[in-house]
Design an enzyme around this catalytic site. Structure first.
Site, PDB file in Angstrom:
ATOM      1  N   SER A  16       0.880  -1.184  -0.039  1.00 46.30           N
ATOM      2  CA  SER A  16       0.136  -0.006   0.094  1.00 46.30           C
ATOM      3  C   SER A  16       0.751   1.292  -0.016  1.00 46.30           C
ATOM      4  CB  SER A  16      -0.997  -0.003   1.112  1.00 46.30           C
ATOM      5  OG  SER A  16      -0.243   0.124   2.346  1.00 46.30           O
ATOM      6  N   ASN A  17       1.897   1.194   0.605  1.00 45.94           N
ATOM      7  CA  ASN A  17       2.887   2.354   0.696  1.00 45.94           C
ATOM      8  C   ASN A  17       3.255   2.406  -0.876  1.00 45.94           C
ATOM      9  OD1 ASN A  17       3.185   4.195   3.042  1.00 45.94           O
ATOM     10  ND2 ASN A  17       3.538   2.262   4.254  1.00 45.94           N
ATOM     11  N   ARG A  67      20.924 -15.260   3.415  1.00 44.52           N
ATOM     12  CA  ARG A  67      20.477 -13.697   3.342  1.00 44.52           C
ATOM     13  C   ARG A  67      21.361 -12.990   2.362  1.00 44.52           C
ATOM     14  NH1 ARG A  67      17.135 -11.842   6.721  1.00 44.52           N
ATOM     15  NH2 ARG A  67      17.746 -13.522   8.504  1.00 44.52           N
ATOM     16  N   MET A  92       9.532  -7.325   4.276  1.00 40.04           N
ATOM     17  CA  MET A  92       9.635  -8.322   5.480  1.00 40.04           C
ATOM     18  C   MET A  92      10.924  -9.211   5.210  1.00 40.04           C
ATOM     19  SD  MET A  92       6.858  -6.957   6.857  1.00 40.04           S
ATOM     20  CE  MET A  92       7.241  -7.724   8.218  1.00 40.04           C
ATOM     21  N   ASN A 109      13.220   3.895   4.623  1.00 39.16           N
ATOM     22  CA  ASN A 109      12.248   2.840   5.125  1.00 39.16           C
ATOM     23  C   ASN A 109      11.168   3.905   6.079  1.00 39.16           C
ATOM     24  OD1 ASN A 109      10.921   0.456   5.729  1.00 39.16           O
ATOM     25  ND2 ASN A 109      11.897   0.367   7.813  1.00 39.16           N
ATOM     26  N   HIS A 111       8.461   3.123   9.178  1.00 44.87           N
ATOM     27  CA  HIS A 111       8.085   2.308  10.333  1.00 44.87           C
ATOM     28  C   HIS A 111       7.174   3.170  11.186  1.00 44.87           C
ATOM     29  CE1 HIS A 111       9.226  -0.399  13.738  1.00 44.87           C
ATOM     30  NE2 HIS A 111       9.186   0.614  14.572  1.00 44.87           N
ATOM     31  N   SER A 138       7.380   6.899  11.332  1.00 47.72           N
ATOM     32  CA  SER A 138       8.553   7.535  11.052  1.00 47.72           C
ATOM     33  C   SER A 138       9.124   7.234   9.507  1.00 47.72           C
ATOM     34  CB  SER A 138       9.575   7.490  12.053  1.00 47.72           C
ATOM     35  OG  SER A 138       9.007   7.727  13.427  1.00 47.72           O
ATOM     36  N   ASP A 147      15.486  -0.494  12.330  1.00 45.01           N
ATOM     37  CA  ASP A 147      14.813   0.897  12.696  1.00 45.01           C
ATOM     38  C   ASP A 147      15.610   1.769  13.495  1.00 45.01           C
ATOM     39  OD1 ASP A 147      12.700  -0.665  11.617  1.00 45.01           O
ATOM     40  OD2 ASP A 147      12.157  -1.361  13.371  1.00 45.01           O
ATOM     41  N   ALA A 175      -1.817   8.024   7.523  1.00 43.55           N
ATOM     42  CA  ALA A 175      -0.354   8.956   7.532  1.00 43.55           C
ATOM     43  C   ALA A 175       0.867   8.640   6.846  1.00 43.55           C
ATOM     44  CB  ALA A 175      -0.153   9.182   9.179  1.00 43.55           C
TER      45      ALA A 175
END
Length: 321
Positions: A16-17, A67, A92, A109, A111, A138, A147, A175
């Site tokens: 969605s972002n 990773r 994620m 990013n 958060h 943020s 983060d 927001a």
């Protein structure tokens, strides 16, 4: 209009972002284009939306890969797209240090908390349980620690008396959709922002020994030595003395050196009207391609020319060891 910054967005779900940034980018005055939407999940719903909007997509599952290996695959896809920045939007995955280093200062990013509060998961419930009156979101730069990167912008969201985690999350998401595209736009154009440029110069000038800032003819300047007898080694020029560019003014070894620099790169250097006859040179800072290591080097060179001999002598001695 300046060339738009190229953005790659990483998602793991509905995105969605990502959608908020995609639609913001359709505005003619938006300073960025979305050139890739990539995911660690080939079935992520956000990929279909991106494809429908004509945006290139890439997906590669992480299952069975280290990773570092998976991050390397994603990095190669981002580079191939021509992206200059990476925006994480519900991606994620904890990123490897190597991947983060490759995109230092070029990966952001969002958060769902007012960082540094509530890093990690369950941010909505943790804010409610703590009795906070506000929660929020943020946008921050991505660093190796989760983060923990520098915060670029935040939006507060009131916590209502009857809120649960789901109801609070739904308002914070609104927001987020407003904050993320706006912050991204501001960040990718920061090198054209006089205030941001001045901050970069100030940090580097004041990092030199025994320096202080003093305004001269309405422009910020930096001196080395005492407050009373110190000498200027740099000035910040913004539309100063009738010149349209944003520039750093520093000393050179003389007019011959000044002329050689201008001849070598006339798009970067020019002789400032007020100081040029004294051998000072102007380095443009509004090209969007400032080499800040070069700026630091020119500041240091200028500082050395006017610093008290006791300072330069100590540096020369230290350099021998």
């Amino acid at each position: 209009m300046a060339e738009k910054a190229k953005i790659a967005i990483l998602i793991s779900g509905r995105g969605s972002n990502m959608a908020a940034m995609v639609y913001a980018a359709k505005s003619s005055d938006c300073p960025y284009d979305i050139v890739l939407v990539a995911s660690n999940d080939p079935d992520a719903p956000g990929l279909k939306l991106a494809e429908a909007e004509g945006i290139a997509t890439f997906a590669h599952p992480h299952k069975g890969l280290t990773r570092e290996t998976h991050d390397g695959i994603m990095h190669d896809a981002i580079v191939a797209s021509g992206a200059e920045y990476v925006a994480l939007a519900g991606y994620m995955r904890i990123l490897s240090d190597g991947f983060v280093r490759k995109w230092t200062d070029h990966m952001i990013n969002i958060h769902p908390s007012l960082l540094p509060k509530y890093k990690g998961l369950d941010t909505y419930q943790r804010a409610i349980d703590a009795g906070d009156s506000v929660a929020g979101c943020s946008v921050h730069l991505v660093t190796a620690e989760l983060d923990d990167g520098p915060v670029l912008a935040q939006t507060e969201v009131a916590i209502l008396p009857d809120d649960d985690a789901d109801s609070l999350a739904s308002r914070i998401l609104i927001a987020e959709h407003q904050l993320y595209p706006a912050t991204l736009a501001k960040y990718v154009t920061r090198e054209a922002d006089p205030d941001w440029i001045l901050t970069q110069i100030r940090e580097r000038a004041l990092a030199l020994e025994e320096t202080h800032e003093r305004t001269s003819f309405g422009a910020p300047g930096w001196r080395v030595g005492s407050k009373t007898t110190g000498k200027y080694f740099a000035y910040f020029a913004q539309s100063h003395h009738g010149e349209a560019s944003i520039a750093l003014l520093v000393k050179t070894a003389g007019l011959d050196k000044q002329s050689a620099l201008i001849d070598a790169d006339p798009e970067l250097y020019y002789a400032p009207k007020f100081y040029g006859k004294s051998g000072w040179i102007a380095i443009r800072l509004d090209t969007g391609r400032t080499d800040w290591d070069h700026i630091a080097s020119r500041l240091y060179s200028s500082w050395c020319q006017v610093a008290p001999k006791r300072l330069t002598r100590m540096i020369a001695i230290a350099d021998q060891f």
